[in-house]
Design a protein around this motif. Structure first.
Motif, PDB file in Angstrom:
ATOM      1  N   UNK A  29      -7.123 -14.417 -12.667  1.00  9.83           N
ATOM      2  CA  UNK A  29      -8.077 -14.213 -11.946  1.00  9.83           C
ATOM      3  C   UNK A  29      -7.800 -13.978  -9.841  1.00  9.83           C
ATOM      4  N   UNK A  30      -6.361 -13.296 -10.488  1.00 11.29           N
ATOM      5  CA  UNK A  30      -5.895 -13.425  -9.237  1.00 11.29           C
ATOM      6  C   UNK A  30      -6.233 -12.283  -7.876  1.00 11.29           C
ATOM      7  N   UNK A  31      -5.893 -12.256  -6.925  1.00  9.18           N
ATOM      8  CA  UNK A  31      -6.597 -11.533  -5.968  1.00  9.18           C
ATOM      9  C   UNK A  31      -5.905 -11.145  -4.829  1.00  9.18           C
ATOM     10  N   UNK A  32      -5.825  -9.648  -5.076  1.00 10.50           N
ATOM     11  CA  UNK A  32      -4.366  -9.613  -4.122  1.00 10.50           C
ATOM     12  C   UNK A  32      -5.138  -9.051  -2.425  1.00 10.50           C
ATOM     13  N   UNK A  33      -4.814  -9.010  -1.776  1.00 11.74           N
ATOM     14  CA  UNK A  33      -4.937  -8.251  -0.314  1.00 11.74           C
ATOM     15  C   UNK A  33      -3.604  -7.451  -0.063  1.00 11.74           C
ATOM     16  N   UNK A  34      -4.347  -5.864   0.231  1.00  9.41           N
ATOM     17  CA  UNK A  34      -3.403  -4.701   0.472  1.00  9.41           C
ATOM     18  C   UNK A  34      -3.877  -4.172   1.705  1.00  9.41           C
ATOM     19  N   UNK A  35      -2.812  -3.005   2.180  1.00  6.35           N
ATOM     20  CA  UNK A  35      -3.007  -2.126   2.925  1.00  6.35           C
ATOM     21  C   UNK A  35      -2.037  -1.739   3.085  1.00  6.35           C
ATOM     22  N   UNK A  36      -1.487  -0.567   2.947  1.00  3.13           N
ATOM     23  CA  UNK A  36      -0.529   0.658   2.820  1.00  3.13           C
ATOM     24  C   UNK A  36       0.904   0.464   1.994  1.00  3.13           C
ATOM     25  N   UNK A  37       2.024  -0.051   2.437  1.00  7.06           N
ATOM     26  CA  UNK A  37       2.379  -0.688   1.115  1.00  7.06           C
ATOM     27  C   UNK A  37       2.184  -2.104   1.219  1.00  7.06           C
TER      28      UNK A  37
END
Length: 214
Positions: free
Chosen positions: A119-127
């Motif tokens: 259920x883990x979410x991830x916040x991502x931007x570029x690397x």
């Protein structure tokens, strides 16, 4: 698995550290709430005793839940149904009564971690990647060593990439109130140092800061 063990009894703590380490897990221990909260960003799971010398385990559990959704397993000699119900309602994911089997403890921890990762979410931007529930952040494949405040600053930037965030907005997101500008600058400097070059945090003079990479 990175396991944070919060246990004030030296004998129990050392036995658990040894048993979990022999099973291939990385273990760090805390005797009380202050040390536990400092180690929390590192942990993938927490094993928490309720009887602590500095305050009770329920208070620490509430503090953990206010900051993280890391899986928490209570390991306690308090065996009454009312204690188990209270622990689960306060935010624990599981409750195991002493005495216990090490193999059962491991099986329960592994089950909790599997559910958390699904259920883990991830916040991502570029690397950049940040996992709020696990309190982990990465740049590329490098895991970032961040203080709790630096972690929350990075989370704020990743929730609004390329947007300019004022100092006041960052203070509210991280501290929940206005703080001295110098305090914000200290933690921003630490975050920039941890992120390395090229720095993704830009100063927008007269307005604030933004997360940006070309």
């Amino acid at each position: 698995m990175r396991i944070l063990l919060v246990e004030d009894d030296p004998g129990v703590r050392e036995a658990l550290e040894l048993g979990l380490s022999l099973e291939g897990h990385e273990v760090r221990s805390a005797e009380g709430p202050k040390e536990a909260m400092e180690l929390l960003p590192w942990a993938e799971a927490v094993v928490l005793d309720l009887l602590l010398p500095e305050g009770d385990g329920f208070s620490l559990l509430r503090e953990i839940r206010a900051r993280s959704e890391v899986p928490v397993l209570i390991l306690s000699a308090l065996e009454g149904v009312e204690w188990r119900v209270k622990g689960l309602r306060e935010g624990a994911d599981d409750y195991l009564v002493k005495p216990y089997s090490l193999q059962e403890l491991l099986a329960r921890l592994e089950a909790l971690l599997r559910r958390a990762r699904r259920r883990d979410e991830v916040l991502a931007y570029k690397d950049l990647r940040l996992y709020p529930r696990r309190m982990e952040a990465f740049r590329g494949e490098r895991r970032l060593a961040l203080s709790p405040k630096a972690f929350l600053l990075l989370k704020a930037f990743l929730e609004a990439p390329e947007e300019v965030l004022s100092k006041e907005a960052l203070m509210l997101r991280v501290w929940g109130e206005a703080v001295e500008p110098a305090t914000l600058e200290v933690h921003l400097s630490a975050l920039r140092k941890a992120l390395g070059e090229p720095s993704p945090i830009q100063t927008v003079r007269g307005h604030g800061y933004r997360l940006f990479l070309p």
